[in-house]
Design a protein around this motif. Structure first.
Motif, mmCIF file in Angstrom:
data_model
loop_
_atom_site.group_PDB
_atom_site.id
_atom_site.type_symbol
_atom_site.label_atom_id
_atom_site.label_comp_id
_atom_site.label_asym_id
_atom_site.label_seq_id
_atom_site.Cartn_x
_atom_site.Cartn_y
_atom_site.Cartn_z
ATOM 1 N N ARG A 137 24.350 -38.853 15.828
ATOM 2 C CA ARG A 137 23.203 -38.043 14.868
ATOM 3 C C ARG A 137 22.215 -37.590 15.595
ATOM 4 O O ARG A 137 21.349 -38.267 15.954
ATOM 5 N N LEU A 138 21.383 -36.406 15.389
ATOM 6 C CA LEU A 138 20.521 -36.040 15.543
ATOM 7 C C LEU A 138 19.570 -35.392 14.557
ATOM 8 O O LEU A 138 20.723 -33.948 13.606
ATOM 9 N N THR A 139 18.695 -35.494 14.042
ATOM 10 C CA THR A 139 17.869 -35.073 13.120
ATOM 11 C C THR A 139 16.517 -34.887 13.626
ATOM 12 O O THR A 139 15.205 -35.307 14.438
ATOM 13 N N CYS A 140 16.189 -33.604 13.330
ATOM 14 C CA CYS A 140 15.070 -32.823 13.538
ATOM 15 C C CYS A 140 14.256 -32.663 12.551
ATOM 16 O O CYS A 140 14.814 -31.931 12.060
ATOM 17 N N SER A 141 13.025 -32.448 12.806
ATOM 18 C CA SER A 141 12.024 -33.249 11.339
ATOM 19 C C SER A 141 10.754 -30.932 12.219
ATOM 20 O O SER A 141 10.200 -31.663 13.214
ATOM 21 N N TYR A 142 10.890 -30.464 11.342
ATOM 22 C CA TYR A 142 10.230 -29.505 11.256
ATOM 23 C C TYR A 142 8.852 -29.068 10.761
ATOM 24 O O TYR A 142 8.730 -29.628 9.620
ATOM 25 N N GLY A 143 7.771 -28.756 11.604
ATOM 26 C CA GLY A 143 6.703 -28.834 10.603
ATOM 27 C C GLY A 143 5.942 -29.983 9.521
ATOM 28 O O GLY A 143 5.606 -30.350 8.356
ATOM 29 N N VAL A 144 6.013 -31.080 10.605
ATOM 30 C CA VAL A 144 5.738 -32.117 10.310
ATOM 31 C C VAL A 144 4.060 -32.577 10.320
ATOM 32 O O VAL A 144 3.815 -32.178 10.811
ATOM 33 N N PRO A 145 3.628 -32.438 9.135
ATOM 34 C CA PRO A 145 1.873 -32.634 9.095
ATOM 35 C C PRO A 145 1.946 -33.066 10.567
ATOM 36 O O PRO A 145 1.829 -34.672 10.466
ATOM 37 N N GLU A 146 0.817 -33.477 11.228
ATOM 38 C CA GLU A 146 0.350 -34.499 11.864
ATOM 39 C C GLU A 146 -0.698 -35.840 11.978
ATOM 40 O O GLU A 146 -1.682 -34.804 11.385
ATOM 41 N N THR B 184 -6.483 -42.850 13.005
ATOM 42 C CA THR B 184 -6.827 -42.651 11.037
ATOM 43 C C THR B 184 -5.552 -42.821 11.249
ATOM 44 O O THR B 184 -4.261 -42.943 11.786
ATOM 45 N N THR B 185 -5.521 -43.536 9.996
ATOM 46 C CA THR B 185 -3.703 -44.756 9.489
ATOM 47 C C THR B 185 -3.138 -43.401 8.599
ATOM 48 O O THR B 185 -3.909 -42.683 7.308
ATOM 49 N N PRO B 186 -2.023 -42.965 8.889
ATOM 50 C CA PRO B 186 -0.838 -42.746 7.931
ATOM 51 C C PRO B 186 -0.620 -42.528 6.618
ATOM 52 O O PRO B 186 -1.451 -43.717 5.850
ATOM 53 N N PRO B 187 -1.352 -41.878 6.012
ATOM 54 C CA PRO B 187 -0.998 -41.532 4.476
ATOM 55 C C PRO B 187 0.160 -42.652 3.969
ATOM 56 O O PRO B 187 1.516 -42.566 4.058
ATOM 57 N N PRO B 188 0.402 -43.333 2.620
ATOM 58 C CA PRO B 188 1.143 -45.108 2.688
ATOM 59 C C PRO B 188 1.977 -43.905 2.568
ATOM 60 O O PRO B 188 3.658 -44.455 2.253
ATOM 61 N N PRO C 135 4.081 -37.210 3.576
ATOM 62 C CA PRO C 135 4.207 -35.839 2.879
ATOM 63 C C PRO C 135 5.309 -35.404 2.883
ATOM 64 O O PRO C 135 6.153 -35.363 4.065
ATOM 65 N N PRO C 136 6.150 -34.444 2.515
ATOM 66 C CA PRO C 136 7.479 -33.262 2.689
ATOM 67 C C PRO C 136 7.457 -33.035 4.291
ATOM 68 O O PRO C 136 6.408 -32.600 4.508
ATOM 69 N N VAL C 137 8.344 -32.873 4.181
ATOM 70 C CA VAL C 137 9.025 -32.323 5.765
ATOM 71 C C VAL C 137 9.579 -30.836 5.033
ATOM 72 O O VAL C 137 10.095 -30.948 4.429
ATOM 73 N N PRO C 138 8.915 -29.250 5.464
ATOM 74 C CA PRO C 138 9.484 -28.623 5.332
ATOM 75 C C PRO C 138 10.565 -27.631 5.644
ATOM 76 O O PRO C 138 11.624 -27.416 4.874
ATOM 77 N N LEU C 139 11.304 -28.732 6.903
ATOM 78 C CA LEU C 139 12.310 -28.079 7.120
ATOM 79 C C LEU C 139 12.645 -29.510 7.852
ATOM 80 O O LEU C 139 12.178 -30.242 9.021
ATOM 81 N N GLU C 140 14.365 -29.418 7.347
ATOM 82 C CA GLU C 140 14.824 -30.438 8.272
ATOM 83 C C GLU C 140 16.600 -30.154 8.979
ATOM 84 O O GLU C 140 16.861 -29.346 8.129
ATOM 85 N N ILE C 141 16.850 -30.112 9.854
ATOM 86 C CA ILE C 141 18.577 -29.938 10.133
ATOM 87 C C ILE C 141 18.487 -31.165 10.768
ATOM 88 O O ILE C 141 18.627 -31.992 11.915
ATOM 89 N N ALA C 142 19.751 -31.511 10.790
ATOM 90 C CA ALA C 142 20.310 -33.041 11.117
ATOM 91 C C ALA C 142 21.924 -32.685 11.671
ATOM 92 O O ALA C 142 22.858 -32.165 10.348
#
Length: 251
Positions: free
Chosen positions: A109-118, A123-127, A130-137
């Motif tokens: 399985r390959l899952t690619c998440s596009y547009g993930v906020p950097e 800095t510490t990632p938020p708990p 944020p939602p992923v704009p586009l995901e293809i699996a």
């Protein structure tokens, strides 16, 4: 858009990270299969490394699972932006897994998440990510019937949950649009593979969502597609046949 890779490691790996999955569909997520730790890596992976053409999304030369190993083998960030007709800011996150229980029938399985906020360095990632704009699996299976069965159970489960299901054929493959309050997905089987494309509501105008998803699916298949989505009767996971076409036998 930058790119980061995450490859599922063997169970002995120590670090475990959580990648938010927008699509929670029992048929394709296969919750009965054990998850293994995800270890982030930088740059392109060294094992199974390949530079496949985006318009020919075949398995990477080093792949033994029947699915691509790199997001670029599915679609580049530029191609995604061109199909969406909107700029896509952020990172591309890749998760590849080739370890599943033998009796699951899944090979990879390959899952690619596009547009993930950097997350800025240092800095510490938020708990709550944020939602992923586009995901293809894309998942590979040992038999085409198993892949088709995954899609059928996914559609049946979505209908049971009250999700709006619309049949849509792409390049001769029966696919389905699944829309709920947060996102809209397109699912389809192609021989021994299944594809799941999930688009967050608001990325494009509502009327453009099915068109964008169909075009993305056509891109993954290396084809072009047009068509008007057709509602599926409640309780049915089989797309209606194209006029003049003989209905396919149930898997």
């Amino acid at each position: 858009m930058t790119s980061r890779d995450r490859r599922r490691a063997r169970p002995a790996a120590a670090a475990t990270l959580f990648l938010p999955m927008l699509l929670m569909l029992a048929g394709c997520s296969n919750g009965n299969e054990p998850e293994v730790p995800v270890v982030p890596t930088s740059g392109e992976p060294t094992d199974g490394d390949a530079t496949g053409a985006a318009d020919d999304p075949s398995a990477s030369p080093g792949s033994t699972t029947g699915v691509p190993e790199l997001c670029g083998d599915l679609a580049s960030a530029g191609e995604i932006a061109q199909i969406l007709q909107v700029p896509v800011q952020g990172e591309t996150i890749r998760v590849y897994n080739d370890e599943f229980l033998p009796d699951s029938g899944r090979t990879g399985r390959l899952t690619c998440s596009y547009g993930v906020p950097e997350v800025p360095e240092g800095t510490t990632p938020p708990p709550t990510p944020p939602p992923v704009p586009l995901e293809i699996a894309v998942s590979g299976y040992t038999e085409a019937d198993i892949a088709a069965g995954r899609i059928e159970s996914t559609v049946d489960g979505a209908q049971a949950a009250g999700t709006v299901v619309t049949a849509q054929t792409v390049a001769g493959r029966d696919g389905f649009l699944l829309s709920d309050a947060e996102d809209v997905s397109f699912v389809m089987a192609d021989d021994v593979r299944t594809y799941v494309i999930t688009l967050r509501h608001g990325m494009v105008p509502a009327a453009a969502e099915p068109v964008v998803l169909v075009n993305l699916a056509a891109h993954l298949l290396g084809a072009s597609a047009t068509g008007t989505p057709t509602p599926v009767p409640t309780g049915s996971a089989t797309a209606p046949p194209t006029p003049g076409e003989t209905p396919a036998a149930s898997p």
